[in-house]
Design an enzyme around this catalytic site. Structure first.
Site, PDB file in Angstrom:
ATOM      1  N   ASN A 106       0.869  -1.179   0.000  1.00 62.47           N
ATOM      2  CA  ASN A 106       0.000   0.000   0.000  1.00 62.47           C
ATOM      3  C   ASN A 106       0.910   1.235   0.000  1.00 62.47           C
ATOM      4  O   ASN A 106       1.562   1.516   0.994  1.00 62.47           O
ATOM      5  CB  ASN A 106      -0.888  -0.010   1.252  1.00 62.47           C
ATOM      6  CG  ASN A 106      -1.731   1.262   1.356  1.00 62.47           C
ATOM      7  OD1 ASN A 106      -1.677   2.125   0.481  1.00 62.47           O
ATOM      8  ND2 ASN A 106      -2.501   1.362   2.429  1.00 62.47           N
ATOM      9  N   GLY A 165      -0.321  -0.999   6.931  1.00 60.82           N
ATOM     10  CA  GLY A 165      -0.746  -1.021   8.330  1.00 60.82           C
ATOM     11  C   GLY A 165      -1.817  -2.059   8.586  1.00 60.82           C
ATOM     12  O   GLY A 165      -1.998  -3.006   7.803  1.00 60.82           O
ATOM     13  N   ASP A 166      -2.544  -1.867   9.693  1.00 57.74           N
ATOM     14  CA  ASP A 166      -3.575  -2.830  10.080  1.00 57.74           C
ATOM     15  C   ASP A 166      -4.686  -2.913   9.035  1.00 57.74           C
ATOM     16  O   ASP A 166      -5.273  -3.979   8.830  1.00 57.74           O
ATOM     17  CB  ASP A 166      -4.180  -2.425  11.428  1.00 57.74           C
ATOM     18  CG  ASP A 166      -3.159  -2.516  12.549  1.00 57.74           C
ATOM     19  OD1 ASP A 166      -2.222  -3.336  12.446  1.00 57.74           O
ATOM     20  OD2 ASP A 166      -3.285  -1.755  13.531  1.00 57.74           O
ATOM     21  N   GLY A 208       2.370   1.250   8.551  1.00 51.42           N
ATOM     22  CA  GLY A 208       1.077   1.907   8.756  1.00 51.42           C
ATOM     23  C   GLY A 208       1.134   2.910   9.892  1.00 51.42           C
ATOM     24  O   GLY A 208       2.215   3.340  10.298  1.00 51.42           O
ATOM     25  N   THR A 210      -0.749   2.469  13.022  1.00 57.82           N
ATOM     26  CA  THR A 210      -0.792   1.818  14.342  1.00 57.82           C
ATOM     27  C   THR A 210       0.048   0.538  14.344  1.00 57.82           C
ATOM     28  O   THR A 210       0.760   0.261  15.302  1.00 57.82           O
ATOM     29  CB  THR A 210      -2.255   1.463  14.725  1.00 57.82           C
ATOM     30  OG1 THR A 210      -3.100   2.554  14.385  1.00 57.82           O
ATOM     31  CG2 THR A 210      -2.372   1.177  16.196  1.00 57.82           C
ATOM     32  N   ARG A 273      -7.924  11.829   7.659  1.00 61.49           N
ATOM     33  CA  ARG A 273      -6.886  10.932   7.142  1.00 61.49           C
ATOM     34  C   ARG A 273      -5.645  11.671   6.668  1.00 61.49           C
ATOM     35  O   ARG A 273      -4.524  11.207   6.829  1.00 61.49           O
ATOM     36  CB  ARG A 273      -7.444  10.086   5.997  1.00 61.49           C
ATOM     37  CG  ARG A 273      -7.719   8.690   6.460  1.00 61.49           C
ATOM     38  CD  ARG A 273      -7.867   7.656   5.414  1.00 61.49           C
ATOM     39  NE  ARG A 273      -8.086   6.392   6.116  1.00 61.49           N
ATOM     40  CZ  ARG A 273      -7.120   5.607   6.566  1.00 61.49           C
ATOM     41  NH1 ARG A 273      -5.860   5.916   6.359  1.00 61.49           N
ATOM     42  NH2 ARG A 273      -7.396   4.508   7.228  1.00 61.49           N
ATOM     43  N   GLY A 474     -10.126  -1.085  12.872  1.00 61.62           N
ATOM     44  CA  GLY A 474      -9.854   0.162  12.158  1.00 61.62           C
ATOM     45  C   GLY A 474     -10.830   0.466  11.043  1.00 61.62           C
ATOM     46  O   GLY A 474     -10.668   1.459  10.349  1.00 61.62           O
TER      47      GLY A 474
HETATM   48  C1  16C Z   1      -4.086   9.989  28.457  1.00 60.87           C
HETATM   49  C2  16C Z   1      -3.368   9.151  27.496  1.00 60.87           C
HETATM   50  C3  16C Z   1      -4.137   7.989  27.107  1.00 60.87           C
HETATM   51  C4  16C Z   1      -3.495   7.259  25.984  1.00 60.87           C
HETATM   52  C5  16C Z   1      -4.288   6.095  25.602  1.00 60.87           C
HETATM   53  C6  16C Z   1      -3.732   5.449  24.404  1.00 60.87           C
HETATM   54  C7  16C Z   1      -4.509   4.264  24.069  1.00 60.87           C
HETATM   55  C8  16C Z   1      -4.096   3.711  22.790  1.00 60.87           C
HETATM   56  C9  16C Z   1      -4.734   2.399  22.564  1.00 60.87           C
HETATM   57  C10 16C Z   1      -4.561   1.966  21.202  1.00 60.87           C
HETATM   58  C11 16C Z   1      -5.271   0.700  20.973  1.00 60.87           C
HETATM   59  C12 16C Z   1      -5.154   0.332  19.586  1.00 60.87           C
HETATM   60  C13 16C Z   1      -5.953  -0.843  19.291  1.00 60.87           C
HETATM   61  C14 16C Z   1      -5.799  -1.180  17.873  1.00 60.87           C
HETATM   62  C15 16C Z   1      -6.702  -0.962  16.989  1.00 60.87           C
HETATM   63  C16 16C Z   1      -6.488  -1.231  15.570  1.00 60.87           C
HETATM   64  O1  16C Z   1      -7.216  -2.371  15.198  1.00 60.87           O
HETATM   65  C17 16C Z   1      -6.994  -0.077  14.721  1.00 60.87           C
HETATM   66  C18 16C Z   1      -6.466  -0.244  13.313  1.00 60.87           C
HETATM   67  O2  16C Z   1      -5.163   0.173  13.230  1.00 60.87           O
HETATM   68  N1  16C Z   1      -6.533   1.176  15.212  1.00 60.87           N
HETATM   69  C19 16C Z   1      -7.372   2.088  15.657  1.00 60.87           C
HETATM   70  O3  16C Z   1      -8.544   1.928  15.666  1.00 60.87           O
HETATM   71  C20 16C Z   1      -6.725   3.346  16.141  1.00 60.87           C
HETATM   72  C21 16C Z   1      -7.135   3.623  17.528  1.00 60.87           C
HETATM   73  C22 16C Z   1      -6.296   4.737  18.044  1.00 60.87           C
HETATM   74  C23 16C Z   1      -6.783   5.175  19.345  1.00 60.87           C
HETATM   75  C24 16C Z   1      -5.982   6.310  19.846  1.00 60.87           C
HETATM   76  C25 16C Z   1      -6.607   6.827  21.066  1.00 60.87           C
HETATM   77  C26 16C Z   1      -5.887   8.002  21.603  1.00 60.87           C
HETATM   78  C27 16C Z   1      -6.554   8.412  22.864  1.00 60.87           C
HETATM   79  C28 16C Z   1      -6.063   9.688  23.382  1.00 60.87           C
HETATM   80  C29 16C Z   1      -6.894  10.092  24.570  1.00 60.87           C
HETATM   81  C30 16C Z   1      -6.400  11.346  25.123  1.00 60.87           C
HETATM   82  C31 16C Z   1      -7.135  11.836  26.315  1.00 60.87           C
HETATM   83  C32 16C Z   1      -6.516  13.118  26.752  1.00 60.87           C
HETATM   84  C33 16C Z   1      -7.249  13.801  27.790  1.00 60.87           C
HETATM   85  C34 16C Z   1      -6.727  15.130  28.105  1.00 60.87           C
HETATM   86  N1  ATP Z   2      -3.583   2.290  -3.346  1.00 63.87           N
HETATM   87  C1  ATP Z   2      -4.412   2.622  -2.374  1.00 63.87           C
HETATM   88  N2  ATP Z   2      -5.054   3.812  -2.397  1.00 63.87           N
HETATM   89  C2  ATP Z   2      -5.874   4.178  -1.401  1.00 63.87           C
HETATM   90  N3  ATP Z   2      -6.142   3.395  -0.315  1.00 63.87           N
HETATM   91  C3  ATP Z   2      -5.536   2.218  -0.254  1.00 63.87           C
HETATM   92  C4  ATP Z   2      -4.642   1.772  -1.265  1.00 63.87           C
HETATM   93  N4  ATP Z   2      -4.188   0.551  -0.916  1.00 63.87           N
HETATM   94  C5  ATP Z   2      -4.769   0.236   0.255  1.00 63.87           C
HETATM   95  N5  ATP Z   2      -5.580   1.226   0.673  1.00 63.87           N
HETATM   96  C6  ATP Z   2      -6.385   1.323   1.896  1.00 63.87           C
HETATM   97  O1  ATP Z   2      -5.725   2.208   2.800  1.00 63.87           O
HETATM   98  C7  ATP Z   2      -6.176   1.927   4.122  1.00 63.87           C
HETATM   99  C8  ATP Z   2      -5.116   2.267   5.139  1.00 63.87           C
HETATM  100  O2  ATP Z   2      -3.985   1.544   4.889  1.00 63.87           O
HETATM  101  P1  ATP Z   2      -2.963   1.001   5.953  1.00 63.87           P
HETATM  102  O3  ATP Z   2      -3.597   0.093   6.886  1.00 63.87           O
HETATM  103  O4  ATP Z   2      -1.834   0.434   5.161  1.00 63.87           O
HETATM  104  O5  ATP Z   2      -2.417   2.298   6.681  1.00 63.87           O
HETATM  105  P2  ATP Z   2      -2.872   3.123   7.950  1.00 63.87           P
HETATM  106  O6  ATP Z   2      -4.329   3.238   8.025  1.00 63.87           O
HETATM  107  O7  ATP Z   2      -2.106   4.362   7.936  1.00 63.87           O
HETATM  108  O8  ATP Z   2      -2.351   2.246   9.129  1.00 63.87           O
HETATM  109  P3  ATP Z   2      -3.108   1.518  10.335  1.00 63.87           P
HETATM  110  O9  ATP Z   2      -4.200   0.704   9.705  1.00 63.87           O
HETATM  111  O10 ATP Z   2      -2.026   0.717  10.955  1.00 63.87           O
HETATM  112  O11 ATP Z   2      -3.663   2.590  11.214  1.00 63.87           O
HETATM  113  C9  ATP Z   2      -6.513   0.466   4.124  1.00 63.87           C
HETATM  114  O12 ATP Z   2      -7.782   0.299   4.695  1.00 63.87           O
HETATM  115  C10 ATP Z   2      -6.524   0.045   2.651  1.00 63.87           C
HETATM  116  O13 ATP Z   2      -7.749  -0.555   2.311  1.00 63.87           O
END
Ligand code: 16C
Ligand code: ATP
Ligand code: CA
Length: 513
Positions: A106, A165-166, A208, A210, A273, A474
């Site tokens: 990607n 990425g994911d 990616g 995450t 994005r 995601g």
């Molecule tokens: C106070 C600090 C708190 C920090 C907490 C950090 C928690 C991070 C947990 C990440 C869990 C990721 C799980 C994975 C999910 C993936 O299948 C998916 C696809 O890539 N990613 C997301 O959905 C992407 C999800 C991304 C989520 C990011 C969340 C960030 C939260 C920030 C909260 C800040 C509160 C501040 C208050 C002043």
């Molecule tokens: N050539 C492309 N143009 C646009 N989108 C694409 C292309 N190839 C793949 N994608 C889409 O881009 C999305 C994001 O891709 P990818 O997971 O690699 O990165 P990311 O979102 O930055 O990372 P993460 O999923 O780890 O947060 C995917 O859902 C995929 O379906």
């Protein structure tokens, strides 16, 4: 010299330093030899300035024959390895290695460096290991999924690699799982069907935002480490959840299924994005401040007996005993009654309430933002998911809960947090619950009429029950009422789980020996 345990022994001169090198069927070892001419004029083995080193034979990337033109030529004592033990040795460590891979890149994932990462860091390792590749740089979203599902000649390959990425991993996994079910004649719209495990392993080169799946299966998000796991042919089974809405298949999930907080973060971040990985932090703060809660009913089938609990300290690591037990249980249960028969005997637990977040973590979900993950003791391949319910609480308490994602404290030690290890679960948001449906039928209204009726009524009084979206690895799901079932070890990755110590530290540097 014993034939099996000591095939080769020699002295080798590298950059004017002399090493004693030994090779048997399992280990290649070398150590510095200090020449003590002053006293004995003989080499002293073991009295080394630098330490000894060894590499398991199964982790040697490539062997290259070279003409020995070093100044120490005359001192070399390589002995010819008898052909048959050498062959069996070579066969033992190359048997599980891929020879031909299908690679999808990607170019737009994460910081848009996927192509560069593959060309500069990964392709040279594949080529050194004599792996052939067909590389497809994707041109649009779902390109990889649809190509895998409908076009790719999968018989040619030993594995599929995704660079991204994911989201990109999810595409590859959907393509491969759907293709496998199609070919096996399995109807994926039926929740009761036992899905057919995929034959091809998937490799993830992280590029990616995450990279949670790579991080939680390898322990880092380093492209070279991941490439080495592919080259040596590692294999890590992994659970996959199927997500349905009634008789309609929605998606598969391997990491996080999140309603409420993580659903709202994702919904908001999709509009941003263009910001790249920072979008999650901005949307995270915004969602935190909005502090929305959601009402509904969660029902689940608890996992049985010796599967551990989300609050124990049995973290899933390379060679995890809980996941291995699951593999052997699967073999035994093949000859016994079917999964759905067994599940019919189980009883569902029902919990109704107001939730800030409902999270199902099928693996730890460790990632750089949360190094131990949302459920640090979740297992990659135990056939269960950890269902985490965060009930309505104050902002301060919710912040304390989020902070635990980043520190060492027990994530679940709060009165408003409950966690269960489950095999299946369902969620119904409040406005779709059965009692409403009963009212609906009693009033003789159709589904659409009823929904528009409650919408009108609640808009008028201002108490319209709000609804979130499900974040499925995601991706946003189009339905809020869902049924989820874990399919134990449905796919395999080129990985070996998280190791306590990095193993490849010296390996790449010495791969030409
Ligand atoms: C106070 C600090 C708190 C920090 C907490 C950090 C928690 C991070 C947990 C990440 C869990 C990721 C799980 C994975 C999910 C993936 O299948 C998916 C696809 O890539 N990613 C997301 O959905 C992407 C999800 C991304 C989520 C990011 C969340 C960030 C939260 C920030 C909260 C800040 C509160 C501040 C208050 C002043
Ligand atoms: N050539 C492309 N143009 C646009 N989108 C694409 C292309 N190839 C793949 N994608 C889409 O881009 C999305 C994001 O891709 P990818 O997971 O690699 O990165 P990311 O979102 O930055 O990372 P993460 O999923 O780890 O947060 C995917 O859902 C995929 O379906
Ligand atoms: Ca699991």
């Amino acid at each position: 010299m014993e034939k099996q345990s000591r095939l080769l022994c020699s002295e080798l001169c590298v950059q004017r330093r002399l090493f004693e090198v030994t090779l048997n069927c399992t280990v290649l070892a070398w150590k510095d030899i200090q020449i003590d001419k002053k006293h004995t004029g003989r080499a002293i083995y073991g009295a080394v300035k630098a330490g000894s080193h060894c590499v398991p034979v199964c982790e040697i990337i490539a062997v290259q024959e070279k003409e020995d033109d070093s100044p120490c030529k005359d001192t070399g004592k390589w002995q010819k390895v008898p052909q048959s033990p050498a062959d069996s040795c070579q066969h033992a460590f190359t048997a599980n290695r891929p020879k031909y891979l299908l690679v999808y890149i990607n170019p737009y994932g994460g910081k848009q460096r996927g192509k560069q990462i593959y060309d500069h860091k990964v392709a040279p390792i594949f080529s050194r290991a004599s792996i052939s590749t067909d590389v497809i740089v994707t041109e649009h979203a779902n390109h990889a999924r649809d190509h895998l599902k409908m076009e790719a000649d999968l018989k040619k390959y030993d594995g599929v690699v995704c660079v991204g990425g994911d989201g990109m991993f999810s595409e590859i996994m959907h393509g491969l799982v759907s293709r496998t079910q199609q070919e096996a004649g399995v109807d994926d719209n039926s929740m009761e069907e036992t899905l057919m495990p995929c034959g091809l392993r998937i490799g993830i080169i992280p590029a990616g935002s995450t990279d949670c799946i790579c991080y939680a299966t390898v322990g880092s998000n380093d492209p070279v480490t991941s490439a080495l796991h592919i080259v040596v042919g590692d294999s890590q089974p992994m659970d996959v959840c199927s997500v349905h809405n009634e008789d309609h298949f929605l998606r598969y999930s391997v990491s996080l299924l999140g309603y409420g907080f993580y659903g709202d973060v994702l919904t908001d971040s999709e509009r941003k994005r263009w910001m790249g990985p920072a979008r999650y932090d901005i949307s995270g703060v915004k969602t935190f401040l909005s502090h929305r809660y959601y009402e509904g009913t969660v029902s689940f089938l608890p996992a049985e007996g010796n599967s551990g609990t989300p609050r124990d300290k049995m973290q899933c690591r390379s060679g995890c005993s809980i996941c291995q037990q699951t593999s052997s249980d699967k073999l035994v249960s093949k000859n016994e009654d079917s999964v759905s028969d067994a599940e019919c005997r189980d009883t569902w637990t029902v919990i109704r309430g107001k939730f800030l977040a409902i999270n199902a973590a099928s693996m730890s979900c460790a990632c750089p933002r949360s190094p131990k993950g949302l459920s640090p003791s979740a297992h990659l391949a135990d056939g269960t998911t950890d269902l985490i319910l965060v009930r309505k609480c104050s902002r301060l308490n919710f912040l304390r809960h989020l902070l635990r994602h980043t520190n060492k404290d027990d994530q679940f030690d709060h009165s408003f947090v409950e966690v269960y290890r489950v095999k299946q679960f369902r969620f119904t948001p409040r406005y779709q619950e059965c009692d409403s449906e009963v009212d609906l039928r009693e009033s003789g209204a159709t589904g659409k009429q009823f929904l528009s009726q409650i919408c009108r009524e609640h808009r008028a009084c201002g108490c319209m029950p709000s609804q979130s979206n499900w974040n499925c690895d995601g991706e946003i799901l189009p339905h809020t009422a869902i049924q989820v079932r874990v399919h134990s070890q449905l796919i395999k990755l080129f990985a070996r789980g998280i190791e306590e110590q990095p193993v490849f530290e010296d390996l790449y540097a010495h791969c030409a020996i």
